[in-house]
Design an enzyme around this catalytic site. Structure first.
Site, short mmCIF file in Angstrom:
data_model
loop_
_atom_site.label_atom_id
_atom_site.label_comp_id
_atom_site.label_asym_id
_atom_site.label_seq_id
_atom_site.Cartn_x
_atom_site.Cartn_y
_atom_site.Cartn_z
N ILE A 47 0.88 -1.17 0.00
CA ILE A 47 0.00 0.00 0.00
C ILE A 47 0.93 1.23 0.00
CG2 ILE A 47 -1.98 -1.13 1.09
CD1 ILE A 47 -1.30 0.21 3.72
N ASP A 48 0.40 2.34 -0.49
CA ASP A 48 1.23 3.54 -0.66
C ASP A 48 1.74 4.09 0.66
OD1 ASP A 48 0.59 3.31 -3.34
OD2 ASP A 48 -1.03 4.79 -3.25
N ARG A 49 2.87 4.79 0.60
CA ARG A 49 3.49 5.36 1.80
C ARG A 49 2.55 6.31 2.57
NH1 ARG A 49 9.75 7.45 2.38
NH2 ARG A 49 9.72 7.54 4.65
N THR B 175 -0.58 6.20 2.83
CA THR B 175 -1.78 5.47 3.23
C THR B 175 -1.52 4.69 4.51
OG1 THR B 175 -2.32 5.20 0.88
CG2 THR B 175 -3.44 3.73 2.39
#
Length: 226
Positions: free
Chosen positions: A59-61, A63
């Site tokens: 998952i994105d940083r 997020t």
């Protein structure tokens, strides 16, 4: 690290990632969750050699929320295949501006990654080099200026939720890259990997894990009071 572990057994470990944490190392050189967990397990379990830990999905940083790591190569192989086969149900929460949109909607777009600015370009119809992106959202809570969406992903494309919501005029709170008017104080965005549901790759029991939202954010706390 102990407080971030949402689930653990001999085969896998699920972490509730904080905003800003990297799931695995990148060019920034910042310590990743992968390394932090390895060090934690090595110390906690007094392991003499290297600790095996494999990242199953990302998952994105900016997020927060649930990330699965495999503790054995067998679990890693099986879980990676389950991700490819879409056998892991992922449910997200997103805080977006209050707009007149359908209460529930299935979004189908085509996404193409722009490597130069690390951003997903959204197309309304099939386009060369673009991959189909499908999600369904439901508005589950209304706040004074924002709405809370529950999102079920059918595909797992780069920046998919961020790009698709931005395309319909409701960029995620704090997400400057996709059109939010201002950033959040912690540099994160209000997108949270809330729940994972899957059949355990080894024991075959059904696993369902829910992650609490970041408690340092008043809007997130208000969202959890459902």
């Amino acid at each position: 690290m102990e407080e971030q572990i949402a689930y653990e057994d001999n085969h896998l470990l699920v972490v509730n990632k904080k905003v800003g944490q990297l799931v695995q190392g990148d060019k920034t050189g910042d310590e990743s969750l992968l390394e932090s967990i390895k060090n934690f397990i090595k110390k906690r379990d007094a392991k003499p050699g290297n600790v095996f830990l494999g990242l199953v999905h990302r998952i994105d940083r900016p997020t927060s929320g649930l990330v699965i790591y495999a503790k054995t190569s067998k679990a890693l192989t099986r879980l990676t295949q389950m991700v490819k086969n879409r056998e892991i149900e992922k449910t997200y929460w997103a805080v977006v501006p209050k707009e007149m949109i359908p209460h529930s909607q299935k979004l189908i777009h085509y996404l193409k990654k722009n490597e130069k600015n690390n951003k997903a370009i959204v197309f309304p119809k099939a386009t060369e080099g673009a991959k189909e992106a499908i999600l369904t959202y439901n508005v589950i809570k209304s706040l004074e200026n924002y709405m809370l969406l529950q999102i079920d992903l059918e595909t797992g494309r780069h920046h998919q939720i961020r790009a698709q919501l931005s395309k319909i005029g409701i960029p995620i709170k704090g997400d400057l890259k996709y059109g939010a008017p201002r950033s959040n104080p912690d540099g994160g965005i209000n997108l949270h990997a809330r729940m994972l549901k899957f059949i355990h790759p080894v024991t075959k029991e059904e696993i369902e894990i829910v992650a609490s939202v970041p408690q340092n954010d008043a809007i997130w706390r208000a969202c959890e009071e459902i």
